[in-house]
Design an enzyme around this catalytic site. Structure first.
Site, mmCIF file in Angstrom:
data_model
loop_
_atom_site.group_PDB
_atom_site.id
_atom_site.type_symbol
_atom_site.label_atom_id
_atom_site.label_comp_id
_atom_site.label_asym_id
_atom_site.label_seq_id
_atom_site.Cartn_x
_atom_site.Cartn_y
_atom_site.Cartn_z
ATOM 1 N N GLN A 1 -8.567 -6.946 -10.804
ATOM 2 C CA GLN A 1 -9.266 -5.784 -10.246
ATOM 3 C C GLN A 1 -8.912 -4.514 -11.026
ATOM 4 O OE1 GLN A 1 -9.807 -4.981 -5.885
ATOM 5 N NE2 GLN A 1 -8.049 -3.664 -6.188
ATOM 6 N N SER B 1 0.804 -8.964 1.430
ATOM 7 C CA SER B 1 -0.660 -8.907 1.498
ATOM 8 C C SER B 1 -1.102 -8.833 2.956
ATOM 9 C CB SER B 1 -1.248 -10.170 0.852
ATOM 10 O OG SER B 1 -2.590 -10.359 1.252
ATOM 11 N N HIS C 1 0.844 -1.211 0.000
ATOM 12 C CA HIS C 1 0.000 0.000 0.000
ATOM 13 C C HIS C 1 0.876 1.258 0.000
ATOM 14 C CE1 HIS C 1 -2.728 -2.875 2.324
ATOM 15 N NE2 HIS C 1 -3.490 -2.548 1.305
HETATM 16 P P1 AMP Z 1 -6.458 -3.792 -0.361
HETATM 17 O O1 AMP Z 1 -6.299 -3.023 0.891
HETATM 18 O O2 AMP Z 1 -6.012 -5.217 -0.263
HETATM 19 O O3 AMP Z 1 -7.816 -3.615 -0.995
HETATM 20 O O4 AMP Z 1 -5.448 -3.150 -1.391
HETATM 21 C C1 AMP Z 1 -5.485 -1.783 -1.702
HETATM 22 C C2 AMP Z 1 -4.616 -1.533 -2.906
HETATM 23 O O5 AMP Z 1 -3.272 -1.907 -2.611
HETATM 24 C C3 AMP Z 1 -5.048 -2.356 -4.127
HETATM 25 O O6 AMP Z 1 -4.982 -1.547 -5.284
HETATM 26 C C4 AMP Z 1 -4.029 -3.456 -4.160
HETATM 27 O O7 AMP Z 1 -3.802 -3.972 -5.450
HETATM 28 C C5 AMP Z 1 -2.796 -2.745 -3.645
HETATM 29 N N1 AMP Z 1 -1.819 -3.712 -3.109
HETATM 30 C C6 AMP Z 1 -2.049 -4.683 -2.181
HETATM 31 N N2 AMP Z 1 -0.936 -5.427 -1.996
HETATM 32 C C7 AMP Z 1 0.007 -4.911 -2.832
HETATM 33 C C8 AMP Z 1 1.363 -5.247 -3.122
HETATM 34 N N3 AMP Z 1 1.981 -6.261 -2.518
HETATM 35 N N4 AMP Z 1 2.026 -4.508 -4.032
HETATM 36 C C9 AMP Z 1 1.410 -3.478 -4.658
HETATM 37 N N5 AMP Z 1 0.138 -3.107 -4.432
HETATM 38 C C10 AMP Z 1 -0.562 -3.813 -3.544
#
Ligand code: AMP
Length: 284
Positions: free
Chosen positions: A153, A185, A37
Site C-alpha cells: 500500500q 492489526s 495507528h
Molecule cells: P488501517 O486502519 O488498517 O487502514 O491502517 C491505517 C494505517 O495504519 C495504515 O497506514 C497502516 O499501514 C497503519 N498500520 C496498521 N497496523 C500497523 C502496525 N501494526 N504498525 C504500524 N502501522 C500500522
C-alpha cells in the site's frame, strides 16, 4: 479536538491552521485504533503543528464477501485515543460525503498493484488510491503517515503521489508488533485464542527468512519452501501467498539481491492477515 463530518468542515479547520503557518499532518485510518495507528499519530504530532486523523471504513477497497460490514467501528473509543494523543481534528465522513452517486473517477496505479495482495483482492488498491487521493485533496496535508505493515500500500501510494505530482510527503513508519511478534492489526480481533496463538507462525516464518538471508542463502525458492513449512505447522492457517520480491519494483526474484521484501498473507478463520519484512542485502 474537533470532529469534522463534512469536507467543508475539515477544510475550514485546516485552512485556519494554514493561515497560522502550521505544518499539516494527515494519518488516514479505518478506525479501530490500536498501538500501530498510535505510532503513526505520535510521529505526526511530533512533526506537525496540526494533525488530522481520518477515520473512514472505505467501501471501495473491500471486495465482495470481504469484511466491510463487520469491520470494527468503535468510534467513541477511537475519539478518546485521538484526543489523548493530541490530535487536532478527526475527519469522520459518511460515504455519501466521500462519494457522490455520480462518481466516475478512479485512481489506478498500474503494475505495482498486480502482485501480492493485488492478485487476491482485485480492485482493492484502486479503492485505496482513490480514497487516499480524495483525502489528500480534501485535507491538503504537507505530510501523510502510513505504516510499513501494509508495505505494498505505501509503495503504491508513493508512486501515485510522484506520478500525479501531489504536493505532499509520504512518511512510512515501522510495523508495531505484539510481544510475540504478531503485527498489531484491527483484524486480530477476529481471532479465537487458539488462532491467535497460531498467528505467531506468520512472524516466525518471516524471521526464518531473515535468518536464512543473513546466513547467506540466496535461493528464493529454498527460502519460500522453509517459510511455507513453518506456516503450515498450525492447521488453522491457510496460506494465500509467500513472496520474496524487489522492495521497489515488487517483482518476483530468483536470487536474493539488494533491497528485498518478504511478504506473507494468510487466512486464519475469519481473519485475513498480512505481514512483511524488509531486508537490505546491498549493505553486506
Ligand atoms: P488501517 O486502519 O488498517 O487502514 O491502517 C491505517 C494505517 O495504519 C495504515 O497506514 C497502516 O499501514 C497503519 N498500520 C496498521 N497496523 C500497523 C502496525 N501494526 N504498525 C504500524 N502501522 C500500522
Amino acid at each position: 479536538m474537533k470532529i469534522a463530518e463534512t469536507i467543508k468542515a475539515v477544510r475550514d479547520l485546516v485552512g485556519a491552521a494554514c493561515e497560522q503557518n502550521k505544518k499539516i499532518g494527515l494519518v488516514p485510518t479505518m478506525g479501530a485504533l490500536h498501538i500501530g495507528h498510535i505510532s503513526l499519530v505520535e510521529r505526526a504530532v511530533k512533526e506537525c503543528g496540526f494533525v488530522v486523523v481520518s477515520i473512514y471504513v472505505n467501501p471501495t477497497q473491500f471486495g465482495p464477501g470481504e469484511d466491510f460490514e463487520k469491520y470494527p467501528r468503535p468510534l467513541e473509543q477511537d475519539l478518546e485515543i485521538c484526543k489523548k494523543e493530541g490530535v487536532d481534528v478527526v475527519f469522520n465522513p459518511s460515504t455519501d460525503e466521500m462519494y457522490s452517486a455520480e462518481n466516475l473517477t478512479w485512481v489506478d496505479v498500474e503494475k505495482l498493484t498486480e502482485p501480492l495482495c493485488g492478485q487476491l483482492r482485485p480492485g482493492h488498491f484502486r479503492g485505496v488510491t482513490t480514497v487516499c487521493a480524495k483525502l489528500f485533496n480534501i485535507v491538503a496535508p504537507d505530510v501523510a503517515y502510513f505504516g510499513h505493515k501494509d508495505a505494498q500500500q505505501s509503495i503504491v501510494i508513493r508512486r501515485m503521489v510522484a506520478d500525479l505530482n501531489m504536493p505532499l510527503e509520504i512518511v512510512v513508519c515501522p510495523t508495531v508488533r505484539e510481544a510475540d511478534g504478531l503485527a498489531v492489526s484491527s483484524r486480530n480481533k477476529y481471532l479465537t485464542e487458539q488462532q491467535r496463538k497460531d498467528a505467531t507462525f506468520i512472524y516466525k516464518s518471516l524471521q526464518k527468512c531473515r535468518e536464512m538471508v543473513d546466513s547467506g542463502v540466496t535461493d528464493v525458492d529454498k527460502i519460500i519452501e522453509k517459510m511455507r513449512k513453518i506456516l503450515n505447522e498450525p492447521n488453522s492457517m491457510q496460506v494465500e501467498y509467500v513472496s520474496i520480491v524487489g522492495a521497489q519494483t515488487l517483482e518476483q526474484m530468483e536470487k536474493i539481491c539488494g533491497k528485498v521484501l518478504a511478504a506473507v498473507a494468510v487466512k486464519i478463520g475469519n481473519a485475513r492477515l498480512i505481514d512483511n519484512i524488509l531486508m537490505d542485502t546491498s549493505k553486506d
